[in-house]
Design an enzyme around this catalytic site. Sequence first.
Site, PDB file in Angstrom:
ATOM      1  N   LYS A 140       3.291   3.715  -3.354  1.00  0.00           N
ATOM      2  CA  LYS A 140       2.843   2.865  -4.453  1.00  0.00           C
ATOM      3  C   LYS A 140       3.613   3.090  -5.756  1.00  0.00           C
ATOM      4  CE  LYS A 140      -0.558   0.533  -2.508  1.00  0.00           C
ATOM      5  NZ  LYS A 140      -0.540  -0.944  -2.395  1.00  0.00           N
ATOM      6  N   GLU A 162      -5.568  -2.883 -10.183  1.00  0.00           N
ATOM      7  CA  GLU A 162      -6.663  -2.736  -9.242  1.00  0.00           C
ATOM      8  C   GLU A 162      -6.278  -1.643  -8.249  1.00  0.00           C
ATOM      9  OE1 GLU A 162      -3.821  -3.945  -6.536  1.00  0.00           O
ATOM     10  OE2 GLU A 162      -4.125  -4.747  -8.551  1.00  0.00           O
ATOM     11  N   SER A 429       3.305   5.841   4.930  1.00  0.00           N
ATOM     12  CA  SER A 429       3.150   5.273   3.590  1.00  0.00           C
ATOM     13  C   SER A 429       2.402   6.163   2.609  1.00  0.00           C
ATOM     14  CB  SER A 429       2.443   3.921   3.671  1.00  0.00           C
ATOM     15  OG  SER A 429       1.181   4.059   4.304  1.00  0.00           O
TER      16      SER A 429
END
Length: 445
Positions: A140, A162, A429
Amino acid sequence: MLRGLASTKTVKALKVGQNRTTGAGKLGRQGRKNLLSTTRVAEREPLLKSEAPQRPDLNGRYGKYGGKYVPETLMYALSVLEEDYARLSNDKDFQDELNGLLQDYVGRATPLYYAERLSEHYGSEIYLKREDLNHTGAHKINNALGQALMCKKLGKERIIAETGAGQHGVATATVCARLGLKCIIYMGAKDMERQALNVFRMKLLGAEVRPVAAGTATLKDATSEAIRDWVTNVETTHYILGSVAGPHPYPMMVRDFHAVIGKETRAQCLEKFGGKPDILMACIGGGSNAMGLFHDFVEDEDVRLIGVEAAGDGLDTDRHAATLTYGQPGVLHGSFSKLLQDHDGQVIEPHSISAGLDYPGVGPEHSFLQDIGRAEYYGISDKEALKAFELVSRMEGIIPALETSHVLAYLDKLCPTLKNNERIVVNCSGRGDKDVQSASKHFDF
């Protein structure tokens, strides 16, 4: 409620049956190539580099998906964002600064790790792209850093975002602390309970975490609330959307900031074994980590692209988040894509043990890649994901995020079908620290 943002609207003119995962995942390689050829002739959407169309087109569309479905208040802001992004994408100073931070602050390039024991277990060569080793523990931060640096250059100092699993929220809070920006994170109250560690991390980093109790109190509701804030404060605020969803240019912009994953993977595969991988795999919620891995390989038709979404309690139940398996085209959070909805076009609430996959929509480019047969998408249940969570922890000494555990679980189904010693790259991830507390409830030890 913002029409077209927090609600859905079924487009009646679409052909029935296009929403299902039709044979792309079951045709085999030759079948996929035939499907691709048929699709290109019929729809004039070639994929070869010499003839590939722009993705997205000038209207922000991936085939029929994408676009901007937002109130007029946001249309101007999105147009300005598109122009600013196009300018900074070609700005050498901006790119040099971003690349420097990705290297020295984030820790890129992340390793491509040969999972020896996992490979022996499955009888296939399995490599893990270690995005879990990034600063903050997930992919991210690639996108959060890129967008936050843009805001710094453009003079916007109030940032909202968010988060579901908390990883995007932590990444956004981190880069805002680094760049001196005000940060507000919207998070579903249910997700705050199951991701308490990440909530503390965000607060420690100086972010304000605003709980959202509406709906199912998960990612969908947090996204809706973030968009409401943006509509109200559009002149002073930038919304760092965390996935390849939302109105144009977000799906493109987020994908591009994550494309470093696929570019590194290509170079690392060439270095390690002198060629391209045969199969790329990634989990699918909104789809940012998968799109980051896939993007550099979309035109390489000899590389299979496999996305794994959350089947929750099972695909034969109504408690899942399998958007690409059972979704129908509609509008959610400003974008036209596939989503879980009933016959009246109302959102069907998703379910997954993984907060990051607990979302009823998906990025428009994934819907496009599925429709043309370029990418395959499958579902993995909570139970299967937990089994992989334990297996990989014990075999490789790597505790994967529950999101990543879904794609690792699909190796159980994929590997027995392989016969040519295919090399598989799995996008790891995120790390599983954030999930240990909630996952522990499902184990006896």
